[in-house]
Design a protein around this motif. Structure first.
Motif, PDB file in Angstrom:
ATOM      1  N   UNK A   1       0.809  -1.208   0.000  1.00 24.05           N
ATOM      2  CA  UNK A   1       0.000   0.000   0.000  1.00 24.05           C
ATOM      3  C   UNK A   1       0.843   1.259   0.000  1.00 24.05           C
ATOM      4  N   UNK A   2       0.411   2.223  -0.778  1.00 26.44           N
ATOM      5  CA  UNK A   2       1.086   3.510  -0.875  1.00 26.44           C
ATOM      6  C   UNK A   2       0.049   4.593  -0.580  1.00 26.44           C
ATOM      7  N   UNK A   3       0.160   5.230   0.582  1.00 27.60           N
ATOM      8  CA  UNK A   3      -0.865   6.151   1.052  1.00 27.60           C
ATOM      9  C   UNK A   3      -0.699   7.544   0.445  1.00 27.60           C
ATOM     10  N   UNK A   4      -1.830   8.135   0.057  1.00 28.85           N
ATOM     11  CA  UNK A   4      -1.823   9.469  -0.541  1.00 28.85           C
ATOM     12  C   UNK A   4      -1.801  10.536   0.548  1.00 28.85           C
ATOM     13  N   UNK A   5      -1.712  11.785   0.103  1.00 26.98           N
ATOM     14  CA  UNK A   5      -1.721  12.913   1.049  1.00 26.98           C
ATOM     15  C   UNK A   5      -3.014  12.951   1.849  1.00 26.98           C
ATOM     16  N   UNK A   6      -4.118  12.477   1.254  1.00 28.90           N
ATOM     17  CA  UNK A   6      -5.406  12.502   1.948  1.00 28.90           C
ATOM     18  C   UNK A   6      -5.389  11.638   3.205  1.00 28.90           C
ATOM     19  N   UNK A   7      -4.541  10.629   3.245  1.00 33.05           N
ATOM     20  CA  UNK A   7      -4.441   9.753   4.415  1.00 33.05           C
ATOM     21  C   UNK A   7      -4.094  10.559   5.668  1.00 33.05           C
ATOM     22  N   UNK A   8      -3.203  11.518   5.516  1.00 38.49           N
ATOM     23  CA  UNK A   8      -2.699  12.240   6.673  1.00 38.49           C
ATOM     24  C   UNK A   8      -3.707  13.221   7.256  1.00 38.49           C
ATOM     25  N   UNK A   9      -4.780  13.450   6.520  1.00 39.17           N
ATOM     26  CA  UNK A   9      -5.850  14.285   7.060  1.00 39.17           C
ATOM     27  C   UNK A   9      -6.733  13.521   8.034  1.00 39.17           C
ATOM     28  N   UNK A  10      -6.577  12.192   8.084  1.00 36.32           N
ATOM     29  CA  UNK A  10      -7.443  11.344   8.909  1.00 36.32           C
ATOM     30  C   UNK A  10      -6.718  10.727  10.100  1.00 36.32           C
TER      31      UNK A  10
ATOM     32  N   UNK B   1       9.564   9.716   8.319  1.00 35.39           N
ATOM     33  CA  UNK B   1      10.190   8.464   7.906  1.00 35.39           C
ATOM     34  C   UNK B   1      10.217   8.361   6.380  1.00 35.39           C
ATOM     35  N   UNK B   2       9.126   8.746   5.727  1.00 38.29           N
ATOM     36  CA  UNK B   2       9.094   8.685   4.264  1.00 38.29           C
ATOM     37  C   UNK B   2      10.149   9.612   3.655  1.00 38.29           C
ATOM     38  N   UNK B   3      10.326  10.778   4.250  1.00 36.13           N
ATOM     39  CA  UNK B   3      11.341  11.702   3.774  1.00 36.13           C
ATOM     40  C   UNK B   3      12.738  11.097   3.932  1.00 36.13           C
ATOM     41  N   UNK B   4      12.974  10.462   5.064  1.00 33.32           N
ATOM     42  CA  UNK B   4      14.274   9.830   5.317  1.00 33.32           C
ATOM     43  C   UNK B   4      14.538   8.720   4.305  1.00 33.32           C
ATOM     44  N   UNK B   5      13.512   7.930   4.021  1.00 32.10           N
ATOM     45  CA  UNK B   5      13.666   6.833   3.060  1.00 32.10           C
ATOM     46  C   UNK B   5      14.000   7.370   1.676  1.00 32.10           C
ATOM     47  N   UNK B   6      13.318   8.440   1.263  1.00 31.19           N
ATOM     48  CA  UNK B   6      13.594   9.029  -0.054  1.00 31.19           C
ATOM     49  C   UNK B   6      15.033   9.505  -0.153  1.00 31.19           C
ATOM     50  N   UNK B   7      15.537  10.100   0.933  1.00 25.74           N
ATOM     51  CA  UNK B   7      16.861  10.705   0.885  1.00 25.74           C
ATOM     52  C   UNK B   7      17.992   9.711   1.094  1.00 25.74           C
ATOM     53  N   UNK B   8      17.732   8.644   1.848  1.00 26.78           N
ATOM     54  CA  UNK B   8      18.829   7.781   2.266  1.00 26.78           C
ATOM     55  C   UNK B   8      18.816   6.374   1.669  1.00 26.78           C
ATOM     56  N   UNK B   9      17.651   5.859   1.369  1.00 29.36           N
ATOM     57  CA  UNK B   9      17.563   4.463   0.945  1.00 29.36           C
ATOM     58  C   UNK B   9      17.094   4.361  -0.502  1.00 29.36           C
ATOM     59  N   UNK B  10      17.668   3.459  -1.229  1.00 28.56           N
ATOM     60  CA  UNK B  10      17.299   3.266  -2.633  1.00 28.56           C
ATOM     61  C   UNK B  10      16.227   2.176  -2.719  1.00 28.56           C
ATOM     62  N   UNK B  11      14.995   2.579  -2.418  1.00 32.72           N
ATOM     63  CA  UNK B  11      13.872   1.656  -2.433  1.00 32.72           C
ATOM     64  C   UNK B  11      12.918   2.023  -3.568  1.00 32.72           C
ATOM     65  N   UNK B  12      12.077   1.069  -4.002  1.00 28.79           N
ATOM     66  CA  UNK B  12      11.166   1.353  -5.117  1.00 28.79           C
ATOM     67  C   UNK B  12      10.067   2.356  -4.775  1.00 28.79           C
ATOM     68  N   UNK B  13       9.850   2.621  -3.488  1.00 29.90           N
ATOM     69  CA  UNK B  13       8.870   3.608  -3.044  1.00 29.90           C
ATOM     70  C   UNK B  13       9.184   3.952  -1.596  1.00 29.90           C
ATOM     71  N   UNK B  14       8.575   5.032  -1.090  1.00 27.38           N
ATOM     72  CA  UNK B  14       8.964   5.501   0.239  1.00 27.38           C
ATOM     73  C   UNK B  14       7.983   5.148   1.344  1.00 27.38           C
ATOM     74  N   UNK B  15       6.812   4.616   1.009  1.00 29.88           N
ATOM     75  CA  UNK B  15       5.805   4.342   2.035  1.00 29.88           C
ATOM     76  C   UNK B  15       5.900   2.893   2.495  1.00 29.88           C
ATOM     77  N   UNK B  16       6.917   2.602   3.270  1.00 29.88           N
ATOM     78  CA  UNK B  16       7.111   1.222   3.733  1.00 29.88           C
ATOM     79  C   UNK B  16       6.158   0.851   4.858  1.00 29.88           C
TER      80      UNK B  16
END
Length: 217
Positions: A126-135, A147-162
């Motif tokens: 699952x990859x949560x959209x911005x709307x998720x954080x409103x709830x 955490x998602x920001x850290x993953x984008x900057x530091x880890x080479x993963x296929x997506x950031x929403x682990x």
């Protein structure tokens, strides 16, 4: 032709009273789309101590006879609970979610369909959209976004929403999941890092949405 087998694995730790009715309601919405599959529901009690919890478990067992229940005497963490449930059963596909089935029926179907379509994925996450954080509560939103920001900057993963709690996988993905060691919050991150390092595995992020009325604890 043999019938495919789907195991739905759900950890539970002191969920709010009435969780069984919410679960049954969401299962009734999902089950018509799985009519041609064998389904096993695996519930792992991760050390819940609320007295009414077992009463609701009995309701689930009575109404969903394809349910298997495992119990920890003390809280071990969500990662440990999911590994317990997943290791206890052999199926073709495995779907993990939270006790209240917080994501929409469409989200659950899409994430599962990614596994079974031609040249599908071994793991769909699952990859949560911005709307998720409103709830969700403010602190939880800040923690997740950080955490998602850290993953984008530091880890080479296929997506950031682990950390999204909705994931599905086949047997190859299951074996990677069972090799993880983390019991609590970052078990998802360990899983995706390990899976991403295996070039033979196909991982697919899938956009998912929370159901209306969901209150994240």
């Amino acid at each position: 032709m043999s019938t495919s087998h789907l195991a739905i694995i759900v950890p539970a730790y002191n969920p709010p009273k009435g969780w069984s009715q919410a679960l049954l309601q969401q299962w009734n919405a999902l089950s018509p789309f799985l009519y041609n599959m064998k389904v096993t529901f695996v519930l792992v009690n991760d050390g819940s101590v609320k007295p009414e919890f077992e009463e609701e478990v009995e309701q689930i067992e009575a109404l969903l006879p394809f349910t298997i229940v495992h119990r920890f005497d003390s809280n071990q963490g969500k990662g440990a609970a999911l590994r317990k449930g997943m290791s206890s059963i052999t199926a073709d596909y495995y779907l993990i979610t939270d006790i209240d089935f917080p994501y929409t029926t469409d989200s659950m179907l899409i994430i599962f369909t990614e596994l079974i379509k031609p040249k599908g994925s071994d793991i769909s996450a699952g990859n949560r959209s911005a709307a998720y954080y409103e709830k969700v509560p403010g602190f939880r939103a800040v923690l997740s976004r950080s955490l998602r920001s850290l993953i984008r900057r530091r880890l080479k993963l296929p997506f950031d929403d682990t950390q999204c709690g909705l994931k599905a996988m086949n047997e190859k993905g299951k074996q990677v999941f069972l090799s993880t060691k983390t019991n609590r919050y970052l078990y998802d991150l360990e899983f995706i890092v390990k899976a991403s390092s295996n070039p033979s595995l196909k991982i697919k992020p899938v956009a998912v949405e929370l159901r209306d009325g969901i209150v994240m604890r």
